[in-house]
Design a protein around this motif. Structure first.
Motif, mmCIF file in Angstrom:
data_model
loop_
_atom_site.group_PDB
_atom_site.id
_atom_site.type_symbol
_atom_site.label_atom_id
_atom_site.label_comp_id
_atom_site.label_asym_id
_atom_site.label_seq_id
_atom_site.Cartn_x
_atom_site.Cartn_y
_atom_site.Cartn_z
ATOM 1 N N ARG A 101 0.831 -1.209 0.000
ATOM 2 C CA ARG A 101 0.000 0.000 0.000
ATOM 3 C C ARG A 101 0.860 1.252 0.000
ATOM 4 N N GLU A 102 0.366 2.273 -0.673
ATOM 5 C CA GLU A 102 0.954 3.613 -0.577
ATOM 6 C C GLU A 102 -0.015 4.432 0.264
ATOM 7 N N GLU A 103 0.426 4.795 1.452
ATOM 8 C CA GLU A 103 -0.419 5.509 2.413
ATOM 9 C C GLU A 103 -0.229 7.011 2.240
ATOM 10 N N LEU A 104 -1.340 7.716 1.952
ATOM 11 C CA LEU A 104 -1.335 9.163 1.810
ATOM 12 C C LEU A 104 -2.245 9.770 2.871
ATOM 13 N N THR A 105 -2.134 11.079 3.047
ATOM 14 C CA THR A 105 -3.067 11.810 3.908
ATOM 15 C C THR A 105 -3.773 12.842 3.048
ATOM 16 N N LEU A 106 -4.842 13.390 3.577
ATOM 17 C CA LEU A 106 -5.629 14.357 2.823
ATOM 18 C C LEU A 106 -4.829 15.619 2.506
ATOM 19 N N THR A 111 -1.564 13.543 -2.904
ATOM 20 C CA THR A 111 -2.966 13.152 -3.087
ATOM 21 C C THR A 111 -3.576 13.895 -4.257
ATOM 22 N N GLU A 112 -3.380 15.203 -4.324
ATOM 23 C CA GLU A 112 -3.901 15.993 -5.450
ATOM 24 C C GLU A 112 -3.254 15.563 -6.753
ATOM 25 N N ALA A 113 -1.959 15.308 -6.723
ATOM 26 C CA ALA A 113 -1.260 14.873 -7.936
ATOM 27 C C ALA A 113 -1.823 13.543 -8.420
ATOM 28 N N TRP A 114 -2.120 12.635 -7.490
ATOM 29 C CA TRP A 114 -2.683 11.328 -7.862
ATOM 30 C C TRP A 114 -4.039 11.496 -8.538
ATOM 31 N N GLY A 117 -3.957 12.357 -12.061
ATOM 32 C CA GLY A 117 -3.454 11.321 -12.950
ATOM 33 C C GLY A 117 -1.943 11.289 -13.077
ATOM 34 N N GLU A 118 -1.250 11.972 -12.189
ATOM 35 C CA GLU A 118 0.211 12.036 -12.249
ATOM 36 C C GLU A 118 0.840 10.891 -11.465
ATOM 37 N N GLU A 119 2.103 10.608 -11.779
ATOM 38 C CA GLU A 119 2.884 9.668 -10.980
ATOM 39 C C GLU A 119 3.232 10.353 -9.670
ATOM 40 N N ILE A 120 3.376 9.552 -8.618
ATOM 41 C CA ILE A 120 3.787 10.107 -7.329
ATOM 42 C C ILE A 120 4.968 9.311 -6.799
ATOM 43 N N GLU A 121 5.661 9.903 -5.844
ATOM 44 C CA GLU A 121 6.796 9.236 -5.222
ATOM 45 C C GLU A 121 6.293 8.141 -4.283
ATOM 46 N N ALA A 122 6.923 6.980 -4.332
ATOM 47 C CA ALA A 122 6.566 5.868 -3.451
ATOM 48 C C ALA A 122 7.334 6.003 -2.149
ATOM 49 N N VAL A 123 6.609 6.078 -1.041
ATOM 50 C CA VAL A 123 7.238 6.184 0.267
ATOM 51 C C VAL A 123 7.040 4.890 1.059
ATOM 52 N N THR A 124 5.810 4.386 1.088
ATOM 53 C CA THR A 124 5.516 3.189 1.888
ATOM 54 C C THR A 124 5.362 1.927 1.039
ATOM 55 N N LYS A 126 6.298 -0.954 -1.921
ATOM 56 C CA LYS A 126 7.451 -1.593 -2.563
ATOM 57 C C LYS A 126 7.132 -1.833 -4.039
ATOM 58 N N ASN A 127 8.120 -2.260 -4.806
ATOM 59 C CA ASN A 127 7.918 -2.520 -6.239
ATOM 60 C C ASN A 127 6.811 -3.533 -6.468
ATOM 61 N N GLY A 128 6.024 -3.302 -7.518
ATOM 62 C CA GLY A 128 4.896 -4.162 -7.872
ATOM 63 C C GLY A 128 3.601 -3.377 -7.766
ATOM 64 N N TRP A 129 2.474 -4.074 -7.845
ATOM 65 C CA TRP A 129 1.166 -3.427 -7.742
ATOM 66 C C TRP A 129 0.939 -2.977 -6.317
ATOM 67 N N CYS A 130 0.243 -1.839 -6.152
ATOM 68 C CA CYS A 130 -0.058 -1.347 -4.812
ATOM 69 C C CYS A 130 -1.416 -0.653 -4.807
ATOM 70 N N ALA A 131 -2.025 -0.620 -3.639
ATOM 71 C CA ALA A 131 -3.249 0.143 -3.426
ATOM 72 C C ALA A 131 -2.841 1.514 -2.917
ATOM 73 N N VAL A 132 -3.496 2.547 -3.411
ATOM 74 C CA VAL A 132 -3.238 3.908 -2.956
ATOM 75 C C VAL A 132 -4.380 4.285 -2.026
ATOM 76 N N LEU A 133 -4.025 4.581 -0.772
ATOM 77 C CA LEU A 133 -5.023 4.882 0.258
ATOM 78 C C LEU A 133 -4.817 6.290 0.794
ATOM 79 N N VAL A 134 -5.919 6.971 1.099
ATOM 80 C CA VAL A 134 -5.888 8.275 1.753
ATOM 81 C C VAL A 134 -6.588 8.119 3.090
ATOM 82 N N ASN A 135 -5.838 8.314 4.161
ATOM 83 C CA ASN A 135 -6.362 8.122 5.523
ATOM 84 C C ASN A 135 -7.050 6.772 5.672
#
Length: 161
Positions: A101-106, A111-114, A117-124, A126-135
Motif C-alpha cells: 500500500r501507498e499511504e497518503l493523507t488528505l 494526493t492531489e497529484a494522484w 493522474g500524475e505519478e507520485i513518489e513511493a514512500v511506503t 514496494k515494487n509491484g502493484w499497490c493500493a493507494v489509500l488516503v487516511n
C-alpha cells in the motif's frame, strides 16, 4: 426487476434442456496475483465472463436463474499473456486488504497529484502493484517501479483542474 405473470390463455412454453453448470476453472494468473497482493481473497474463486474475472458475492445462488446477468460481483481484472492486470474496482473494493500500500493523507500534495493522474513518489509501497489509500480509504491502484507509483487511476475520474 419486474415480476411477470403468465396469462392463463397463453400457449405452453417449450422446455429446453440445459447442461449442468461446470465449476469454473481456477485462473493461475489470478491465484498468483492474489497470493502476493491479496492473500485474504486467494481462497475465493474468480468467475470468468469474457476476458474479465469477477469475484462473486458470498452465497451467490445465480446458477439456476434463467436470467441474462451482465455483471455480478467485483471486477478483478483480466489475465492476458501469462500475467494478471488488475482493475480499478479491485483496489476500490479491497484496497485496505492489499499487502502493498501507498499511504497518503488528505493534506499530502501527492494526493492531489494522484487525482490529476500524475505519478507520485513511493514512500511506503514496494515494487509491484499497490493500493493507494488516503487516511485508510482507497483511491485506486498503481504500479510501483523505481521509487515511483505509476498512476492507473481511470482517466474519466481524474481531476484535471
Amino acid at each position: 426487476m419486474a415480476k411477470l405473470r403468465k396469462s392463463p390463455d397463453a400457449p405452453a412454453a417449450v422446455s429446453r434442456r440445459t447442461k449442468p453448470a461446470r465449476p469454473p476453472k481456477p485462473c493461475a494468473e489470478w491465484l498468483a496475483f492474489a497470493a502476493e497482493y491479496f492473500p485474504a481473497l486467494k481462497a475465493q474463486s474468480a468467475h470468468a465472463a469474457g476476458e474479465r474475472l469477477f469475484l462473486l458475492p458470498q452465497g451467490w445462488q445465480g446458477e439456476g436463474l434463467k436470467l441474462s446477468i451482465a455483471r455480478c460481483g467485483v471486477t478483478l481484472g483480466r489475465a492476458q499473456k501469462g500475467r494478471f492486470e488488475p482493475d480499478h474496482h479491485l483496489f476500490m473494493a479491497f484496497g485496505p486488504e492489499c499487502e502493498n500500500r501507498e499511504e497518503l493523507t488528505l493534506g499530502d500534495p501527492r494526493t492531489e497529484a494522484w487525482l490529476r493522474g500524475e505519478e507520485i513518489e513511493a514512500v511506503t509501497a514496494k515494487n509491484g502493484w499497490c493500493a493507494v489509500l488516503v487516511n485508510g480509504l482507497p483511491l485506486g491502484g498503481g504500479k510501483v517501479s523505481g521509487g515511483r507509483v505509476k498512476n492507473h487511476y481511470p482517466k474519466a475520474l481524474r481531476n484535471l483542474k
